[in-house]
Each structure stands twice: as structure tokens, then as C-alpha cells.
Design a protein around this motif. Structure first.
Motif, PDB file in Angstrom:
ATOM      1  N   TRP A 155       0.825  -1.216   0.000  1.00 41.54           N
ATOM      2  CA  TRP A 155       0.000   0.000   0.000  1.00 41.54           C
ATOM      3  C   TRP A 155       0.851   1.254   0.000  1.00 41.54           C
ATOM      4  N   SER A 214       1.716   2.258  -3.493  1.00 40.67           N
ATOM      5  CA  SER A 214       0.676   2.850  -4.341  1.00 40.67           C
ATOM      6  C   SER A 214       0.847   4.357  -4.471  1.00 40.67           C
ATOM      7  N   ARG A 251      -7.661   2.328 -11.752  1.00 38.85           N
ATOM      8  CA  ARG A 251      -7.363   1.474 -10.593  1.00 38.85           C
ATOM      9  C   ARG A 251      -8.534   0.573 -10.250  1.00 38.85           C
ATOM     10  N   VAL A 252      -9.728   1.144 -10.120  1.00 40.09           N
ATOM     11  CA  VAL A 252     -10.877   0.314  -9.739  1.00 40.09           C
ATOM     12  C   VAL A 252     -11.274  -0.617 -10.879  1.00 40.09           C
ATOM     13  N   ALA A 311      -8.727  -3.468 -10.889  1.00 38.80           N
ATOM     14  CA  ALA A 311      -8.955  -4.260  -9.676  1.00 38.80           C
ATOM     15  C   ALA A 311     -10.233  -5.083  -9.783  1.00 38.80           C
ATOM     16  N   PHE A 339     -13.678   3.662  -2.634  1.00 37.50           N
ATOM     17  CA  PHE A 339     -12.686   3.550  -3.699  1.00 37.50           C
ATOM     18  C   PHE A 339     -12.674   4.754  -4.638  1.00 37.50           C
ATOM     19  N   PHE A 342      -9.518   7.281  -4.203  1.00 33.89           N
ATOM     20  CA  PHE A 342      -8.513   6.959  -5.218  1.00 33.89           C
ATOM     21  C   PHE A 342      -8.312   8.101  -6.202  1.00 33.89           C
ATOM     22  N   LEU A 373     -16.008  -2.589  -6.350  1.00 32.17           N
ATOM     23  CA  LEU A 373     -15.046  -2.083  -7.336  1.00 32.17           C
ATOM     24  C   LEU A 373     -15.710  -1.884  -8.699  1.00 32.17           C
ATOM     25  N   SER A 386      -4.679  -3.272  -5.052  1.00 33.63           N
ATOM     26  CA  SER A 386      -6.129  -3.248  -4.825  1.00 33.63           C
ATOM     27  C   SER A 386      -6.706  -4.655  -4.864  1.00 33.63           C
ATOM     28  N   SER A 387      -6.759  -5.257  -6.041  1.00 29.37           N
ATOM     29  CA  SER A 387      -7.396  -6.572  -6.176  1.00 29.37           C
ATOM     30  C   SER A 387      -6.744  -7.615  -5.272  1.00 29.37           C
ATOM     31  N   PHE A 421      -6.980  -6.734  -1.358  1.00 32.09           N
ATOM     32  CA  PHE A 421      -8.324  -6.877  -0.787  1.00 32.09           C
ATOM     33  C   PHE A 421      -8.668  -8.348  -0.569  1.00 32.09           C
TER      34      PHE A 421
END
Length: 298
Positions: free
Chosen positions: A16, A19, A39-40, A43, A76, A80, A186, A223-224, A227
Motif C-alpha cells: 500500500w 501505491s 485502478r478500480v 482491480a 474507492f 482513489f 469495485l 487493490s485486487s 483486498f
């Protein structure tokens, strides 16, 4: 707790922290909304692959999807975008340090959240100490009249507030499969972000290999992957132990910012980070245990 669990928590903190470095790389080519969307979106694809592979059943109630989409926007989409926007004006290390106030925001939001945990005197002391640390971080900008840097710190504080709100809201979905929660939140965040990103920043245009690498890192790794790991071990290690990753992320961010981007951190920033950490220790009672002092009465 097992040594392997501690190593996983430390690894999450390092990931993290990284990032923030890759946000700083991406902001050179993309706008903050495009970074958040990328990013989302990446992810979500990673989580969908895992969800399909593990054959998790999808719910049929549309209200679940609506609620999880709202959670995705709060947890998110908004944060983000705010962190990359702020990193136009502050360096990687400062972003990592401010992010460490997330547990503090959780305490504040929980106190006012319906059915949430009320702040004890010990937690209130910890919150006050942590905000002194934030003030120390902002002090150099105040000295030189750096309004942009102050606004950036404020935006990052709003992002951590979003995290605090999201953590409390997540409790409404505790009956759902954690992988399902991650995947739908996400995906919902990406769907909501898409029209705003295209309207305000246009079609993203990534031209360098390092930016593609940065996007894949913050999407798939930071992220992915993280989590899915968090949801797997959270029940075993507990929220308190998991929160110690916030001690690692700023250290990782400062180190990477210095090594890769040659960024400098002022001594007052380091003192601010240490003050925030003391506040976090006070919030969960560890400070009083370490000092062998009785916790303030509830």
C-alpha cells in the motif's frame, strides 16, 4: 498470532505504501479521475476472475448491488481520485503519512454512526494526539504560505474520512461473501466513475511503459490482490492487528519516494508521523499498556 500472519500484514503495508509512488508516476500522464477509474477497473477485473474461479454465487436483490455501489464510490472512487490530485502538490512520503490517519477517522465516524462504537476518553486522547501530528505535517506549508500544499493535505484528510465512513457502512453487508463485496464495490465504483472521467478528462492516453506498469500495480497488486488477502485473514488476525499495516505504509512510501524520485522529507514530517503513530497506539490502548498506565476510564 503466527509469524506468517505478521509477515503478511507487513507485506500489505509495503504494497500500500508503494501505491503512492505509482500515483505520482501516473499523475504525470493522467488526471486523478482517470487514475481512479483505471485502478478500480483493473482491480474489478482481477476480483471478477477470482470470483468466477471460486464459483461465488451472485445475489438477485438489486438493493444489494445499489448499496455495494454506494460503498464502492465512498471507499474507492473518491479516495482513489483525491490522493493523486493531492500528489500534484505534496510528495509521496507526505501522502503516505497522512493516509496513516485512517484509523483516527474510523474512531471519529464510529462515534457518530448509528449503532457505532462510542469514543472512550482513551480514544479521544489518541485522536487529539494524531491531529497534532497532522498539524506538524502542515506546519512547513503554513510557514511558507503554501496554500496549494495545505489544500492537498486537506483533500487527503477527506479521503481518509471516506475510508472511515466506508468501514462503518461495510458492517451493513457482513452477511455477504467478502469476495462478492470486493468485486461488486469495485465494479460499481468503475461504472459510476466512467462518465465523469470521460466528460471531465477525456479518454485516458497512456504512452509510457512505466505508467502502464504503475496502473497494473495499483489495480491488480495494491487493490485486487490485497483486498482478497485482507478478507482471507481478517477473521483470523482481527481488525486491531490488521490496522498495524498503517505503520508500515508511510515508511514504505517515504523510502520509495526517496529511492525512485529522490524526494526529501523534512524532519518535522517525521515527527508528525511519529506523533500520529502515538495517537493510534493511544486509540487502541497499546500506548497505555506500553507505559504500564491505566487507560482513562470510559
Amino acid at each position: 498470532m503466527k509469524l506468517s500472519d505478521w509477515l503478511i500484514i507487513i507485506g500489505l503495508g509495503v504494497i500500500w505504501g508503494g501505491s503512492f509512488l505509482f500515483n505520482a508516476i501516473l499523475i504525470r500522464e493522467l488526471g486523478p479521475l482517470s487514475i481512479s477509474l483505471g485502478r478500480v477497473g483493473v482491480a474489478a477485473l482481477g476480483c471478477w476472475a477470482y470470483l468466477i474461479a471460486t464459483k461465488v454465487q451472485l445475489p438477485s436483490d438489486w438493493r444489494i448491488y445499489a448499496g455495494l455501489t454506494l460503498l464502492g464510490v465512498i471507499n474507492f472512487a473518491i479516495p482513489f481520485a483525491l490522493f493523486p490530485l493531492a500528489q500534484n502538490y505534496v510528495n509521496v512520503g507526505v501522502a503516505g503519512i497522512v493516509n496513516a490517519t485512517t484509523p483516527v477517522m474510523v474512531v471519529i465516524v464510529s462515534h457518530f454512526w448509528p449503532g457505532g462504537e462510542k469514543a472512550t476518553p482513551a480514544k479521544s486522547i489518541g485522536v487529539a494526539i494524531a491531529f497534532i501530528g497532522v498539524a506538524m505535517i502542515a506546519f512547513p506549508a503554513l510557514q511558507k504560505g503554501g496554500q496549494s500544499e495545505l489544500w492537498a493535505i486537506g483533500l487527503m484528510m477527506v479521503a481518509t474520512l471516506m475510508y472511515g465512513i466506508a468501514l462503518n457502512y461495510t458492517r451493513s453487508f457482513k452477511q455477504l461473501n467478502p469476495t462478492l463485496i470486493a468485486t461488486i464495490t469495485l465494479t460499481g465504483a468503475a461504472i459510476v466513475l466512467l462518465p465523469f472521467s470521460l466528460a471531465l478528462e477525456g479518454v485516458p492516453n497512456i504512452q509510457t511503459a512505466e505508467s502502464w506498469g504503475a496502473l497494473l500495480y495499483i489495480g491488480l497488486v495494491a487493490s485486487s490482490f490485497t483486498f482478497l488477502v485482507v478478507y482471507r485473514i481478517l477473521g483470523r488476525v482481527g481488525a486491531t492487528n490488521m490496522s498495524t499495516s498503517t505503520f508500515i505504509a508511510p515508511i514504505s512510501a517515504i523510502f520509495l519516494g526517496y529511492i525512485v524520485l529522490n524526494e526529501q522529507i523534512q524532519p518535522v514530517h517525521m515527527f508528525g508521523m511519529l506523533t500520529i503513530f502515538v495517537g493510534i497506539l493511544a486509540i487502541d490502548g497499546r500506548l497505555f499498556k506500553l507505559m504500564r498506565l491505566p487507560k482513562p476510564a470510559a
